[in-house]
Design an enzyme around this catalytic site. Sequence first.
Site, PDB file in Angstrom:
ATOM      1  N   ARG A 152       0.359   9.217  26.558  1.00  0.00           N
ATOM      2  CA  ARG A 152       0.414   9.805  27.908  1.00  0.00           C
ATOM      3  C   ARG A 152       1.565  10.792  27.983  1.00  0.00           C
ATOM      4  O   ARG A 152       1.422  11.906  28.473  1.00  0.00           O
ATOM      5  CB  ARG A 152       0.564   8.697  28.950  1.00  0.00           C
ATOM      6  CG  ARG A 152      -0.732   7.974  29.334  1.00  0.00           C
ATOM      7  CD  ARG A 152      -1.547   7.489  28.163  1.00  0.00           C
ATOM      8  NE  ARG A 152      -2.738   6.771  28.535  1.00  0.00           N
ATOM      9  CZ  ARG A 152      -2.880   5.453  28.426  1.00  0.00           C
ATOM     10  NH1 ARG A 152      -1.900   4.706  27.948  1.00  0.00           N
ATOM     11  NH2 ARG A 152      -4.027   4.886  28.763  1.00  0.00           N
ATOM     12  N   ASP A 181      -4.974   7.621  22.138  1.00  0.00           N
ATOM     13  CA  ASP A 181      -5.554   7.237  23.421  1.00  0.00           C
ATOM     14  C   ASP A 181      -6.380   8.409  23.952  1.00  0.00           C
ATOM     15  O   ASP A 181      -6.516   9.441  23.281  1.00  0.00           O
ATOM     16  CB  ASP A 181      -4.471   6.833  24.425  1.00  0.00           C
ATOM     17  CG  ASP A 181      -4.930   5.710  25.336  1.00  0.00           C
ATOM     18  OD1 ASP A 181      -5.935   5.892  26.052  1.00  0.00           O
ATOM     19  OD2 ASP A 181      -4.292   4.642  25.328  1.00  0.00           O
ATOM     20  N   HIS A 253     -10.982   4.233  24.754  1.00  0.00           N
ATOM     21  CA  HIS A 253      -9.786   5.097  24.792  1.00  0.00           C
ATOM     22  C   HIS A 253      -9.833   6.124  23.649  1.00  0.00           C
ATOM     23  O   HIS A 253      -8.861   6.308  22.913  1.00  0.00           O
ATOM     24  CB  HIS A 253      -8.513   4.251  24.714  1.00  0.00           C
ATOM     25  CG  HIS A 253      -8.234   3.471  25.965  1.00  0.00           C
ATOM     26  ND1 HIS A 253      -7.882   4.069  27.152  1.00  0.00           N
ATOM     27  CD2 HIS A 253      -8.288   2.132  26.214  1.00  0.00           C
ATOM     28  CE1 HIS A 253      -7.705   3.129  28.082  1.00  0.00           C
ATOM     29  NE2 HIS A 253      -7.955   1.954  27.535  1.00  0.00           N
ATOM     30  N   ASP A 315      -9.396  -2.702  23.879  1.00  0.00           N
ATOM     31  CA  ASP A 315      -9.360  -2.982  25.315  1.00  0.00           C
ATOM     32  C   ASP A 315     -10.157  -1.960  26.114  1.00  0.00           C
ATOM     33  O   ASP A 315     -10.402  -0.848  25.674  1.00  0.00           O
ATOM     34  CB  ASP A 315      -7.909  -2.993  25.808  1.00  0.00           C
ATOM     35  CG  ASP A 315      -7.234  -1.642  25.624  1.00  0.00           C
ATOM     36  OD1 ASP A 315      -7.339  -1.083  24.515  1.00  0.00           O
ATOM     37  OD2 ASP A 315      -6.614  -1.136  26.581  1.00  0.00           O
ATOM     38  N   GLU A 316     -10.530  -2.369  27.312  1.00  0.00           N
ATOM     39  CA  GLU A 316     -11.087  -1.479  28.339  1.00  0.00           C
ATOM     40  C   GLU A 316     -12.138  -0.523  27.765  1.00  0.00           C
ATOM     41  O   GLU A 316     -12.045   0.687  27.938  1.00  0.00           O
ATOM     42  CB  GLU A 316      -9.952  -0.686  29.006  1.00  0.00           C
ATOM     43  CG  GLU A 316      -8.930  -1.575  29.699  1.00  0.00           C
ATOM     44  CD  GLU A 316      -7.792  -0.795  30.328  1.00  0.00           C
ATOM     45  OE1 GLU A 316      -7.304  -1.208  31.384  1.00  0.00           O
ATOM     46  OE2 GLU A 316      -7.370   0.235  29.751  1.00  0.00           O
ATOM     47  N   TRP A 457       3.859   1.464  29.032  1.00  0.00           N
ATOM     48  CA  TRP A 457       2.876   2.543  29.163  1.00  0.00           C
ATOM     49  C   TRP A 457       3.534   3.689  29.931  1.00  0.00           C
ATOM     50  O   TRP A 457       4.302   3.466  30.863  1.00  0.00           O
ATOM     51  CB  TRP A 457       1.633   2.036  29.884  1.00  0.00           C
ATOM     52  CG  TRP A 457       1.023   0.853  29.196  1.00  0.00           C
ATOM     53  CD1 TRP A 457       1.170  -0.465  29.511  1.00  0.00           C
ATOM     54  CD2 TRP A 457       0.197   0.891  28.022  1.00  0.00           C
ATOM     55  NE1 TRP A 457       0.483  -1.254  28.621  1.00  0.00           N
ATOM     56  CE2 TRP A 457      -0.127  -0.457  27.695  1.00  0.00           C
ATOM     57  CE3 TRP A 457      -0.305   1.920  27.222  1.00  0.00           C
ATOM     58  CZ2 TRP A 457      -0.931  -0.787  26.609  1.00  0.00           C
ATOM     59  CZ3 TRP A 457      -1.103   1.586  26.141  1.00  0.00           C
ATOM     60  CH2 TRP A 457      -1.413   0.258  25.838  1.00  0.00           C
ATOM     61  N   THR A 458       3.199   4.929  29.564  1.00  0.00           N
ATOM     62  CA  THR A 458       4.046   6.041  30.019  1.00  0.00           C
ATOM     63  C   THR A 458       3.333   7.055  30.916  1.00  0.00           C
ATOM     64  O   THR A 458       3.729   8.213  30.975  1.00  0.00           O
ATOM     65  CB  THR A 458       4.642   6.767  28.794  1.00  0.00           C
ATOM     66  OG1 THR A 458       3.587   7.269  27.974  1.00  0.00           O
ATOM     67  CG2 THR A 458       5.512   5.822  27.985  1.00  0.00           C
ATOM     68  N   GLU A 459       2.304   6.611  31.651  1.00  0.00           N
ATOM     69  CA  GLU A 459       1.675   7.541  32.585  1.00  0.00           C
ATOM     70  C   GLU A 459       2.695   8.168  33.531  1.00  0.00           C
ATOM     71  O   GLU A 459       2.624   9.363  33.840  1.00  0.00           O
ATOM     72  CB  GLU A 459       0.605   6.809  33.423  1.00  0.00           C
ATOM     73  CG  GLU A 459      -0.641   6.433  32.666  1.00  0.00           C
ATOM     74  CD  GLU A 459      -0.576   5.016  32.112  1.00  0.00           C
ATOM     75  OE1 GLU A 459      -1.638   4.415  31.870  1.00  0.00           O
ATOM     76  OE2 GLU A 459       0.546   4.507  31.907  1.00  0.00           O
TER      77      GLU A 459
END
Length: 746
Positions: A152, A181, A253, A315-316, A457-459
Amino acid sequence: MKRFFLAFSLLISGFFFSQNQLNLIPYPQKVEFQKGEFIIPESMNLADNLPKKETEFLKKRLNIEFTNSKNQDANLLYSKLIKKVNVNKDYYAIEISQKQIHIKSYTDQGYFLAIQTLIQLFETHKNGRIPILKIEDEPKFAWRGMHLDVCRHFFTVEEVKQYIDYLAMYKLNTFHWHLTDDQGWRIEIKKYPKLTQIGSKRKESMIGAYVDNTFDGKPYGPYFYTQEQIKEVVKYATERHITVVPEIEMPGHALAALSAYPELACTKGPFEAATKWGVFDDVFCPKEETFTFLQNVLDEVIQLFPSQYIHIGGDECPKTRWKECAHCQALIKKHNLKDEHGLQSYFIQRIEKYVNSKGRKIIGWDEILEGGLAPNAAVMSWTGIKGGIEAAKTNHFAVMTPGAYCYFDHYQGDPQTEPNAFGGFTPLDKVYSYNPIPAELNAEQSKYIMGVQANLWTEYILDFKQVQYMIFPRLFALSEVGWGTSKPENYKGFENRVVEHFKILDKMNINYAKSIYNIAGKVIPNKNGVSYELSTSQNPNGIKFTTDGSEPKASSTTYQNAIPVSKVMTIKSAYFENEELKSAVSSQNFSTSKTTGKKITLENQPSENYSFGGAFTLVDGITGNVKQLGKTWLGFQGKDVVATIDLGEKTSFSEVYFNTLDNKGSWIHLAKSATVSISDDGKNFKTIKEIGKEEILSAKGKINLKVGDQNAKFIKIKIENAGIIPAGNPGADSKAWLFVDEIGAR
């Protein structure tokens, strides 16, 4: 006998005196104090058999002169212990006498950990006097990790090295490097150059709160690490006895990879690296060319990283494209898989077999449990603790990293006084309270819990100064949890040690959060509604407050008792020392109704990530901020809200109101319906109002229901969760989140 008791009392008094002076993080397993002191010499004489590389860290950190010695007169001695069966390679002992410091360990790794303790002893005894003592120490958990997302937002090699230094300082031993990602591919793969030529950049980035849906319009990248830089970082970490675990995300992702190689998707594209945060439908398609691609990528990754585990994400992963893909559906039939979740298991198991064939193991987020866990896989349990429990009960190893305790992108102080963050509320004391061994596991199953990790996490983290701010001081708590010496009942003592370590961070010019200095507010019920209780880690007499919305000053009212809230009001507070403002100004708005402060029960409990204050949060007089999903909302994933409020006596009202949130990018959906019922006995309820999805949508989640003139003792409100997220939305096929705020009546 008298002599014995005198000696014993001197030992004990020395113990408590020294314990107050011993500001170590993590605190050692065993410390024995004796009378006397070691005075740090101006020139430290080192024995000639000290492990050289590790000793260099001591020399670099301490501002004293060092000389070498070949005899036992040295100030610092070392003995390498003879290895025994099943000894902990991290074990070390430090014996400090009046003239010497003697370190013992089985390995250089143990010696390195001893050096970190020694550095802290020197740095936290500024008077140059260290108590005579003996430390015997080893960690409880083998995996003590920190994660860093560089997709991110990207961080330079030098910044990554600094991050690794922080881990080493506090005895963490695993660096989980999140390298790929949707928003960027950050590792050079020589066989697939377009991954970095195309996938390492995006046309713009989301800025501000997610609900604002705003972008900076600035190209981001290309940013990535060359293979030579990767080797440099791995070598740097290895010298500090830290294992670097790379993460290559699959099957979800994957947008950045698909932007470079669209043929690996289920549809033709075109694709681009994501500019928004969240989860996206386009994922790797499980066809042979995809597996060939991923195997080739993993070949290069395995050559670069010597770690036992390779993290494959997992994940996700939305199943929308797989449901619509003829190849995927044919694959499900060919292998007699139950559904798309079975297809995900097939995907992960194929990757695991390949990684195993290279002599390595896979670890993935707990969604890799979907459809059945690959035979030798380890699980990183992030959605809660259930994934770790399921893994351990089936003899699979697990690392515990639940979001409620271990997500350092959450707020760590009052969201109103903190920089923009992802959401959630994970203050220092909550991290410190975590026990990585779930109570549901017996002693044998507990052996499969490898340890604990925190994730960053770096959003919403734009630069490295903000990285520092988000991990410190919470990394201190993680360190002690992973070491196995955290004692939540003694949190205040830990907090005092934290304050001492702030001086070390200051010396190193590290930016850290001072949230523990700020005023903490807690709403408590009283007989007339609620009161607002203020507290601080400092002298409580330094708290000044106002109730008229004005800024507090040194001359403002001194806080003594909880402040009654009986009307619409704004309470502002701050901490002052010698008439100087020492904290941020905390501000809290209140509105009251006939439910404020009343007893409330919930049939379904909120997710632990979004449960601050429990059910009482819904009647505490505080309206949630739609941009800050921290302290003031309750979040329920896949569950309805069924709340019963006891008004205490029959009470007249004609309106019932509540708020829900619409933030589909974060999987948060408006309620499907709502029903209001009343009762006089709390058992027999009569429905007085029902509304459906259209009315809730029209009101944009701010629901104010006219219910006619009512007079009742109990109000029950059922707010129905949206259910499974439909295709075309982030998180499709997953359970929707329902966020609910203040429930009131007037």
